[in-house]
Design an enzyme around this catalytic site. Structure first.
Site, mmCIF file in Angstrom:
data_model
loop_
_atom_site.group_PDB
_atom_site.id
_atom_site.type_symbol
_atom_site.label_atom_id
_atom_site.label_comp_id
_atom_site.label_asym_id
_atom_site.label_seq_id
_atom_site.Cartn_x
_atom_site.Cartn_y
_atom_site.Cartn_z
ATOM 1 N N CYS A 108 0.799 -1.200 0.241
ATOM 2 C CA CYS A 108 0.087 -0.094 -0.016
ATOM 3 C C CYS A 108 0.986 1.264 -0.031
ATOM 4 C CB CYS A 108 -0.910 0.035 1.273
ATOM 5 S SG CYS A 108 -2.307 1.065 1.116
ATOM 6 N N HIS A 217 -3.466 -5.614 1.255
ATOM 7 C CA HIS A 217 -2.675 -5.930 2.411
ATOM 8 C C HIS A 217 -2.547 -7.345 2.823
ATOM 9 C CE1 HIS A 217 -2.498 -1.606 3.887
ATOM 10 N NE2 HIS A 217 -3.177 -1.394 2.941
ATOM 11 N N GLU A 219 -0.590 -8.500 5.146
ATOM 12 C CA GLU A 219 -0.655 -8.805 6.425
ATOM 13 C C GLU A 219 -1.819 -8.965 7.385
ATOM 14 O OE1 GLU A 219 -0.478 -6.051 4.898
ATOM 15 O OE2 GLU A 219 -0.892 -4.356 6.115
#
Lengths: 260, 769
Positions: A108, A217, A219
């Site tokens: 991002c 994302h 994560e």
């Protein structure tokens, strides 16, 4: 007084011993938001997360670096345009371009910083619908040979959260053609292009494959119960909330010699 | 740090004020009443200086002083049992209350209003609402971990609603997303009563270890007072006194400049910077700057501590060097904090500031004189007892009386009214009614809003909208976490304020229990009209009495909140809207209960009983009717239902649970089906027989203390035994049908999930793009 336990710093994972020594740096800029999440993902993958501060002038002893998401410097200028000049970025750029080819993942805002740093081509502009968007997004892995994707297979579809305001990937046609030809389009949006990115591109790599950037994302898709719930829909659904973990195991596979 | 070049003003010093008692002061323009100005003169023994007048005017405004509500709010502190005190670490009165979570963890949460600014400038109003409540949480020593936003707008099809809606949602997203705080829920209501006065409330929750709790006080003579964060500018001057204490009136000039402008990046850096200060134990006391800015921070810190402080105002770093002393004292510039630091910690404090590139300036020091002295280039411009500014403001016993119209409103029941003509009964009519309900402005999907908010950041969001409560993990090792829900029903409260406030609490309590969490604490945001209107004052008094009584019965204390008055357009007040937030605790967030069913063949049970309670309901609202009495409140039943839902979650007896509230069973069945796209087959004959209601009533009544659950086959006997043992009404109404792709209700034409989804999701995009 005890130290403030930062939420997300308490988990100890029973790691494979040979991975536990691997150190993955996670960079924090003023305005970085997903640094604790990235560190958690590294730990869940079995390695050690090393916090890195943007103003540091040394990279230290890390085997890979993650530049997490957020709004560094508020994104008040072009996203990533100020962070790119951080002292630590100079070191990261050098290490990524060096013989050793340090693996670098930009997520991002991290992706935006990598394009501003010219480690990756193209740029991100405001989403075509002009609003912030947060959704569970299906991606197709187009290249499972980069440092951050070797634990996936070519063509594999994964679901990871996407959340951004300036996520529309653009580059000139020549650059886009070159990226396609060289297999450097690493991820493509499937089913729905959430921001108007050219050719549905969600993530790309440099020529060597050690530097990867993407808008979604991974994560946020590493721990059961805290990731996307898309897989829960419908009768045949299986939980699909840890599809992003492969990013973090991939780089460890790469670090310890590719024969995990 | 260097100070700004100071501009020369005709400084109104204390000495000058004493010599010129007859100088005319603009107390009226600053929102003070004559009796209040006279009181200030009496307290000081002379006329106030311009700077003092500025301070008193903002601190004695309704927004800061609670002068109209204080006498009633006392009940929250008085009606408290031992049970309610046992987990309260910090009670009402501080920036936010603190509740013990166990294992050394504590949680703090608070809800506040930012209504008037959000009407004037929706984006900045809503954004700074988030910013302000988050700073309240940091001030307690906590790391903020989530936000929520209950929103109430005018009619969905009114031309001005889109302006407010777009601005407020973008502001909340733009600010909150940039802070790295997941947005885990809220509310969205459209009603023309909010047309000229939308309600934009904001909630923040934070967590800390017990030993890290910080309070706002300035202790220790000789300790230094520092202001840090953003510079002080001209924004928001007089915001508190001018905006929040009067209603909008077309005849006055625009008040646009009185709204503050937010800088979320500055706030994010401030959060991290404060947490680092706490970690190093570098501050003795800390206070955020919100309404009334430096006036509030200095007077509150001083009066809560050893009682004295000396501050040099020209040391304040300014964005606009032309500001006068009064303006500096009143400025509501955002992203600022004030702290008290011992001389030994100055160096370490400055190192943290420098690391985060946060600007700061040392303003003065703590004294033991009992006076708050503010100087301008050494000349005394404020010399007051800080208590008279911060705590001893005027308190009014506003007259209140049950409105004359209340009886006729309550007598006007929906059943049999003109609006009730042609009540649906045929299967096709009922199917159309269900579809109309779930596509209606208040019952439609809120995903158009929630997809503009980051719910993932932090990696601890275990549940978020559209489930009944937002759930955030606090401790990664144990899974300990908190659940939060906010609720209010302005129509119920309009019909019967005592009961309406209790219904808001009951629903928030039920939502938290439905998620599997044990309700622990309450924060409330009381949005009402003008307290100078005896009708409104009665609504406020009744709502507070109802809420405090209900808290006692449910055994959970109010730990903080906010009162927002003068919410009206001209002389027409909003519906009384007490927004109630309930916080609960989950020992392990993995045990949370989502609202949608998934597993084919699981039994669906309805808990609680259904009566013909359609007054104030969403259905009557859809038909344009508002009258009668709201649903009955049964807090003992709410408590029992809560216990069942909590036990069922802990012992794995239910896989899904959804509370019944606005829209009744019809809305709950559709929402549980659409959550994961899994339908059900429902038969309500037995329920209709048991409770003596027809199918329409079974579907649309809003009787309280009810929930639906899906129970795995292996747990059905155990679940039924538990309900029986507790004497709580439970009835099997159907079964989860994963293959059919539809919601089948006996006596209602088939509802395909695709069609329901289209109706449910289509409404907001249709109006807002």
């Amino acid at each position: 007084m005890t130290s403030i336990p930062l939420i997300g710093e308490a988990v100890a994972v029973a790691a494979e011993p040979r991975l536990a020594g691997a150190k993955v740096g996670v960079v924090t800029f003023p305005g970085t938001l997903d640094d604790r999440d990235a560190a958690r993902a590294v730990r869940l993958a079995g390695a050690t997360a090393v916090p890195l501060w943007h103003a540091d002038s040394e990279l230290g002893d890390v085997d890979a670096v993650i530049i997490p998401g957020g709004f560094s410097y508020g994104d008040y200028l072009r996203a990533g345009a100020i962070s790119r000049f951080a002292p630590l970025m100079t070191k990261i750029i050098d290490a990524a371009n060096s013989e050793a080819k340090l693996p670098v993942l930009g997520i991002c805002n991290g992706f935006q910083i990598l394009t501003e740093s010219h480690l990756l081509p193209g740029s991100m502009i405001k989403n075509d619908h002009l609003k912030f968007i947060c959704r569970d997004q299906t991606l197709r892995v187009e290249n499972a040979n980069t440092a951050w994707t070797v634990d996936y297979t070519n063509g594999q579809e994964i679901i990871v959260p996407l959340k951004n305001q300036d996520g529309q990937y653009i580059a000139d046609e020549k650059t886009l053609d070159a990226l396609e030809a060289e297999g450097r389009v690493v991820f493509r949006y499937v089913g729905f292009n959430p921001n108007g990115s050219r050719r549905d591109i969600a993530g790309i790599s440099n020529a060597a494959g050690n530097v990867v950037g993407l808008m979604p994302h991974p994560e946020h898709a590493v721990e059961a119960g805290f990731g996307p719930e898309a897989g829960l829909s419908g009768s045949a659904g299986e939980p699909r909330d840890t599809d992003g973990l492969g990013f973090f195991t991939s780089v460890l596979t790469k670090i310890v010699g590719g024969d995990k | 740090m260097t100070t700004e070049t100071t501009k020369k003003f005709n400084i109104d010093t204390v000495e000058h004020a004493a010599k010129t008692p007859d100088t005319e002061l603009p107390w009226s323009e600053l929102g003070l009443k004559k009796n209040e100005f006279d009181e200030i003169v009496k307290v000081l023994g002379r006329r106030p200086t311009g700077a003092e007048l500025a301070m008193y005017s903002v601190m004695w405004s309704e927004h800061c002083s609670y002068k109209s509500s204080k006498n009633h709010l006392r009940q929250f502190g008085e009606k408290v049992t031992e049970e309610m005190k046992k987990d309260m670490l910090v009670g009402i009165g501080e920036n936010a209350g603190v509740t013990n979570l166990g294992d050394g963890w504590a949680v703090t949460f608070k809800i506040e209003s930012h209504n008037s600014p959000s009407f004037v400038e929706p984006y900045q109003g809503a954004a700074t609402g988030i910013g302000g409540i988050v700073r309240d949480i940091i001030s307690m020593g906590a790391r903020p971990v989530a936000v929520m936003d209950p929103l109430r707008f005018g009619a969905i099809d009114h031309p001005d609603t889109a302006r407010v809606m777009h601005g407020a949602v973008a502001g909340i997203g733009g600010y909150g997303n940039c802070l790295g705080l997941p947005n885990i829920g809220g509310e969205m209501v459209f009603d023309s009563v909010y047309q000229g006065n939308p309600l934009v409330n904001a909630l923040a929750v934070g967590v800390m270890r017990h030993e890290d709790i910080r309070l706002a006080n300035a202790s220790g003579k000789g300790n230094k007072v520092v202001l840090f964060g953003a510079r002080t500018g001209g924004d928001g001057i007089g915001g508190a006194s001018v905006l929040a204490s009067e209603s909008f009136d077309d005849t006055k000039p625009s008040k646009r400049p009185a709204v503050q402008v937010g800088d979320p990046f500055a706030e994010k850096v401030l959060i991290e910077c404060c947490l680092e200060l706490f970690k190093g134990s570098l501050v003795e006391g800390i206070q955020d700057l919100g309404a009334a800015g430096i006036s509030c921070a200095t007077s509150e810190l001083a009066s809560n501590g050893d009682g004295g402080m000396e501050v040099e105002l020209t040391s304040v770093l300014l964005r606009d060097p032309t500001l006068t002393p009064g303006e500096i004292l009143m400025s509501e510039s955002q992203e600022r904090m004030m702290a008290v630091v011992t001389p030994e910690n100055i160096e370490a404090f400055e190192a943290v500031m420098d690391k985060w590139a946060v600007e700061y300036s040392w303003l003065g020091e703590v004294t033991d004189t009992g006076r708050l002295i503010i100087t301008w280039e050494g000349e005394v411009i404020v010399d007051v007892d800080p208590r008279t500014v911060a705590h001893d403001g005027p308190v009014y016993d506003r007259p209140f009386a049950r409105p004359e119209w209340q009886d006729s409103v309550q007598a006007n029941t929906f059943t049999g009214s003109v609006e009730d003509a042609g009540r649906p009964s045929a299967p096709s009519e009922l199917a159309a009614a269900v579809t109309e309900l779930i596509a209606s402005p208040n019952m439609c999907s809120k995903s158009w809003i929630t997809k503009q908010y980051d719910r993932y950041v932090g990696g601890n969001t275990a549940m978020a909208f559209p489930d009944d409560a937002g759930v955030v993990r606090v401790d990664e090792e144990t899974g300990l976490g908190v659940a939060l829900a906010t609720d209010a029903n302005g129509r119920y409260t309009y019909l019967e304020p005592y009961q309406g406030a209790q219904l808001a609490l009951a629903e928030a309590y039920r939502n938290v229990a439905t998620s599997g969490a044990v309700p622990m604490a309450v924060s409330d945001c009381l949005n009402f009209g003008s307290p100078e209107d005896p009708d409104v004052m009665w609504q406020l008094a009744e709502a507070i009495r109802g809420l405090s009584d209900a808290c006692m019965e449910l055994g959970i204390p109010v730990t903080g909140g906010n009162v927002s008055l003068y919410n009206q357009t001209g002389t027409t007040p909003i519906h009384p809207s007490p927004v109630v937030a309930v916080l609960g605790k989950l020992d392990d967030v993995a045990r949370r209960t989502p609202s949608g069913w998934r597993e084919d063949g699981q039994a669906i049970y309805l808990l609680g009983t259904t009566a013909a309670e359609l007054d104030g309901s969403e259905w009557s609202n859809l038909r344009g009717h508002l009258g009668g009495l709201p649903p009955k409140v049964d807090l003992a039943a709410e408590r029992e239902l809560g216990q069942i839902l909590i036990n069922a979650s802990r012992d794995g007896m239910v896989d899904a649970a959804h509370d019944l509230s606005e829209g009744g069973l019809a809305a709950a069945l559709v929402e549980s089906s659409l959550r994961y796209g899994v339908g059900a087959r429902i038969a309500l004959e037995e329920l209709m027989e048991r409770d003596g209601v027809d199918l329409f009533t079974a579907l649309f009544s809003e009787s309280q203390a009810r929930a639906i659950v899906s129970v795995p086959r292996s747990e059905e006997v155990r679940f039924k035994d538990m309900c029986t043992a507790r004497g709580f009404a439970h009835i099997r109404i159907g079964v989860v049908d994963a293959a059919g792709g539809k919601l089948e209700i006996n006596g209602v034409d088939e509802l395909s999930l695709d069609a329901l989804s289209e109706a449910h999701e289509g409404t907001l995009p249709k109006y807002f793009g």
